[in-house]
Scaffold this motif. Structure first.
Motif, PDB file in Angstrom:
ATOM      1  N   TYR A  33       0.805  -1.229   0.000  1.00  0.00           N
ATOM      2  CA  TYR A  33       0.000   0.000   0.000  1.00  0.00           C
ATOM      3  C   TYR A  33       0.838   1.279   0.000  1.00  0.00           C
ATOM      4  CZ  TYR A  33      -4.125  -2.879   0.869  1.00  0.00           C
ATOM      5  OH  TYR A  33      -5.138  -3.803   0.746  1.00  0.00           O
ATOM      6  N   HIS A  34       2.178   1.143   0.026  1.00  0.00           N
ATOM      7  CA  HIS A  34       2.994   2.342   0.268  1.00  0.00           C
ATOM      8  C   HIS A  34       2.732   3.468  -0.748  1.00  0.00           C
ATOM      9  CE1 HIS A  34       5.893   1.279  -2.903  1.00  0.00           C
ATOM     10  NE2 HIS A  34       6.436   2.456  -2.717  1.00  0.00           N
ATOM     11  N   ASP A  35       2.503   3.112  -2.006  1.00  0.00           N
ATOM     12  CA  ASP A  35       2.266   4.140  -3.029  1.00  0.00           C
ATOM     13  C   ASP A  35       0.822   4.142  -3.535  1.00  0.00           C
ATOM     14  OD1 ASP A  35       4.613   5.559  -3.200  1.00  0.00           O
ATOM     15  OD2 ASP A  35       5.452   4.416  -4.871  1.00  0.00           O
ATOM     16  N   CYS A  36      -0.102   3.677  -2.711  1.00  0.00           N
ATOM     17  CA  CYS A  36      -1.492   3.552  -3.192  1.00  0.00           C
ATOM     18  C   CYS A  36      -2.121   4.912  -3.493  1.00  0.00           C
ATOM     19  CB  CYS A  36      -2.355   2.759  -2.202  1.00  0.00           C
ATOM     20  SG  CYS A  36      -2.780   3.648  -0.694  1.00  0.00           S
ATOM     21  N   ALA A  37      -1.466   6.002  -3.031  1.00  0.00           N
ATOM     22  CA  ALA A  37      -2.004   7.343  -3.306  1.00  0.00           C
ATOM     23  C   ALA A  37      -1.078   8.162  -4.206  1.00  0.00           C
ATOM     24  CB  ALA A  37      -2.233   8.083  -1.993  1.00  0.00           C
ATOM     25  N   LYS A  38      -0.158   7.474  -4.874  1.00  0.00           N
ATOM     26  CA  LYS A  38       0.806   8.207  -5.727  1.00  0.00           C
ATOM     27  C   LYS A  38       0.129   8.599  -7.044  1.00  0.00           C
ATOM     28  CE  LYS A  38       5.359   9.066  -6.742  1.00  0.00           C
ATOM     29  NZ  LYS A  38       6.366   9.720  -5.973  1.00  0.00           N
ATOM     30  N   ILE A  39      -0.691   9.620  -6.961  1.00  0.00           N
ATOM     31  CA  ILE A  39      -1.450  10.105  -8.110  1.00  0.00           C
ATOM     32  C   ILE A  39      -0.580  11.093  -8.890  1.00  0.00           C
ATOM     33  CG2 ILE A  39      -3.521  11.395  -8.804  1.00  0.00           C
ATOM     34  CD1 ILE A  39      -4.713  10.433  -6.028  1.00  0.00           C
ATOM     35  N   ALA A  53      13.341  -0.343   0.879  1.00  0.00           N
ATOM     36  CA  ALA A  53      12.889  -1.146  -0.265  1.00  0.00           C
ATOM     37  C   ALA A  53      12.440  -0.227  -1.402  1.00  0.00           C
ATOM     38  CB  ALA A  53      11.751  -2.075   0.159  1.00  0.00           C
ATOM     39  N   ASP A  54      11.768   0.845  -1.037  1.00  0.00           N
ATOM     40  CA  ASP A  54      11.320   1.823  -2.024  1.00  0.00           C
ATOM     41  C   ASP A  54      12.530   2.471  -2.710  1.00  0.00           C
ATOM     42  OD1 ASP A  54       9.410   3.441  -3.351  1.00  0.00           O
ATOM     43  OD2 ASP A  54       9.688   5.036  -1.892  1.00  0.00           O
ATOM     44  N   TYR A  55      13.571   2.651  -1.942  1.00  0.00           N
ATOM     45  CA  TYR A  55      14.767   3.336  -2.440  1.00  0.00           C
ATOM     46  C   TYR A  55      15.618   2.446  -3.353  1.00  0.00           C
ATOM     47  CZ  TYR A  55      18.425   6.902  -2.040  1.00  0.00           C
ATOM     48  OH  TYR A  55      19.325   7.914  -2.303  1.00  0.00           O
ATOM     49  N   ILE A  79       3.243  14.304  -0.179  1.00  0.00           N
ATOM     50  CA  ILE A  79       1.797  14.242   0.101  1.00  0.00           C
ATOM     51  C   ILE A  79       1.249  12.820  -0.022  1.00  0.00           C
ATOM     52  CG2 ILE A  79      -0.499  15.019  -0.664  1.00  0.00           C
ATOM     53  CD1 ILE A  79       0.825  17.663  -1.545  1.00  0.00           C
ATOM     54  N   HIS A  80       1.676  12.108  -1.072  1.00  0.00           N
ATOM     55  CA  HIS A  80       1.092  10.785  -1.326  1.00  0.00           C
ATOM     56  C   HIS A  80       1.315   9.804  -0.175  1.00  0.00           C
ATOM     57  CE1 HIS A  80       5.201   9.654  -2.472  1.00  0.00           C
ATOM     58  NE2 HIS A  80       4.820   8.401  -2.378  1.00  0.00           N
ATOM     59  N   SER A  81       2.380  10.010   0.585  1.00  0.00           N
ATOM     60  CA  SER A  81       2.649   9.101   1.714  1.00  0.00           C
ATOM     61  C   SER A  81       1.594   9.268   2.804  1.00  0.00           C
ATOM     62  CB  SER A  81       4.028   9.385   2.318  1.00  0.00           C
ATOM     63  OG  SER A  81       4.967   9.585   1.310  1.00  0.00           O
ATOM     64  N   TYR A 135       5.506   7.392   6.449  1.00  0.00           N
ATOM     65  CA  TYR A 135       6.863   7.946   6.496  1.00  0.00           C
ATOM     66  C   TYR A 135       7.804   7.348   5.458  1.00  0.00           C
ATOM     67  CZ  TYR A 135       5.053  10.124  10.651  1.00  0.00           C
ATOM     68  OH  TYR A 135       4.282  10.876  11.494  1.00  0.00           O
ATOM     69  N   HIS A 136       7.245   6.681   4.443  1.00  0.00           N
ATOM     70  CA  HIS A 136       8.147   6.006   3.501  1.00  0.00           C
ATOM     71  C   HIS A 136       8.926   6.978   2.604  1.00  0.00           C
ATOM     72  CE1 HIS A 136       5.047   6.329   0.222  1.00  0.00           C
ATOM     73  NE2 HIS A 136       6.103   6.275  -0.555  1.00  0.00           N
ATOM     74  N   THR A 137       8.452   8.204   2.463  1.00  0.00           N
ATOM     75  CA  THR A 137       9.181   9.167   1.626  1.00  0.00           C
ATOM     76  C   THR A 137      10.170   9.988   2.442  1.00  0.00           C
ATOM     77  OG1 THR A 137       7.197   9.338   0.260  1.00  0.00           O
ATOM     78  CG2 THR A 137       8.908  10.970  -0.131  1.00  0.00           C
ATOM     79  N   THR A 138       9.730  10.441   3.603  1.00  0.00           N
ATOM     80  CA  THR A 138      10.564  11.362   4.386  1.00  0.00           C
ATOM     81  C   THR A 138      11.469  10.657   5.393  1.00  0.00           C
ATOM     82  OG1 THR A 138       8.815  11.572   6.048  1.00  0.00           O
ATOM     83  CG2 THR A 138       8.846  13.208   4.275  1.00  0.00           C
TER      84      THR A 138
HETATM   85 FE   LIG Z   1       6.160   6.790  -2.598  1.00  0.00          FE
END
Ligand SMILES: [Fe+2]
Ligand SMILES: [Fe+2]
Length: 191
Positions: free
Chosen positions: A48-54, A126-128, A82-84, A108-111
């Protein structure tokens, strides 16, 4: 793993971003195995980490309004974060994720942030480093990820911060705090 709400998420973020999501799930699972994190929680948080990455900014803002996410000064200055925050809300309200630890790993996956949990560090990293990431330093981050999670997170935060500096981008305080926290924890002997 059976993926829930797959169509709904793809509709929101697109096929390409969804494929990234699946790579993050795989990478996060590998890290969870190395560092002994809860595998199920890791999979859910990564999924779900990027489920809002619009992609479209106006649509993103519209979705923030819909879910009552008030934009802070930092979110306005660094819209990529914002998406996080929105993702954590959507995961909870729409997809029924109740576990606070999972929701924080999404949030907090982005910051990053001060005093990150094991799960937060794994999703962040993992995202990185997922296999399709391609930027200066990613190989080093991947090497470190196999042997020392804190060093890998520290390296990634530093790399992000110097990139933000060089491109005159706004730096979110949580990222600085995340970085300094690891430095303090390691008593300055990080590398
Ligand atoms: Fe993300
Ligand atoms: Fe991502």
């Amino acid at each position: 793993m059976k993926f829930l709400y797959e169509e709904d998420i793809i509709n929101r973020i697109g096929e390409k971003r969804f494929k990234h999501t699946l790579r993050v799930v795989d990478t996060a699972k590998e890290l969870a195995q190395i560092y002994g994190a809860d595998l199920e929680k890791t999979k859910i948080a990564a999924y779900y980490h990027d489920c809002a990455k619009i992609k479209d900014y106006d649509k993103l803002i519209e979705e923030c309004r819909k879910y009552d996410l008030k934009l802070t000064k930092e979110m306005k200055a660094a819209p990529q974060i914002i998406h996080s925050y929105l993702g954590a809300i959507i995961a909870e309200k729409k997809y029924g994720v109740k576990d606070k630890e999972i929701l924080n790993a999404i949030r907090y996956h982005t910051t990053g942030r001060e005093s990150m949990t094991l799960l937060e560090k794994i999703v962040f990293l993992a995202d990185y480093i997922e296999p399709m990431r391609n930027f200066n330093g990613v190989e080093r981050a991947r090497e470190l990820a196999k042997v020392n999670l804190d060093n890998a997170v520290y390296f990634s935060l530093n790399n992000t911060l110097s990139h933000l500096c060089k491109s005159n981008d706004y730096i979110v305080l949580d990222t600085v705090k995340a970085r300094n926290f690891i430095l303090e924890m390691e008593d300055g002997k990080i590398f």
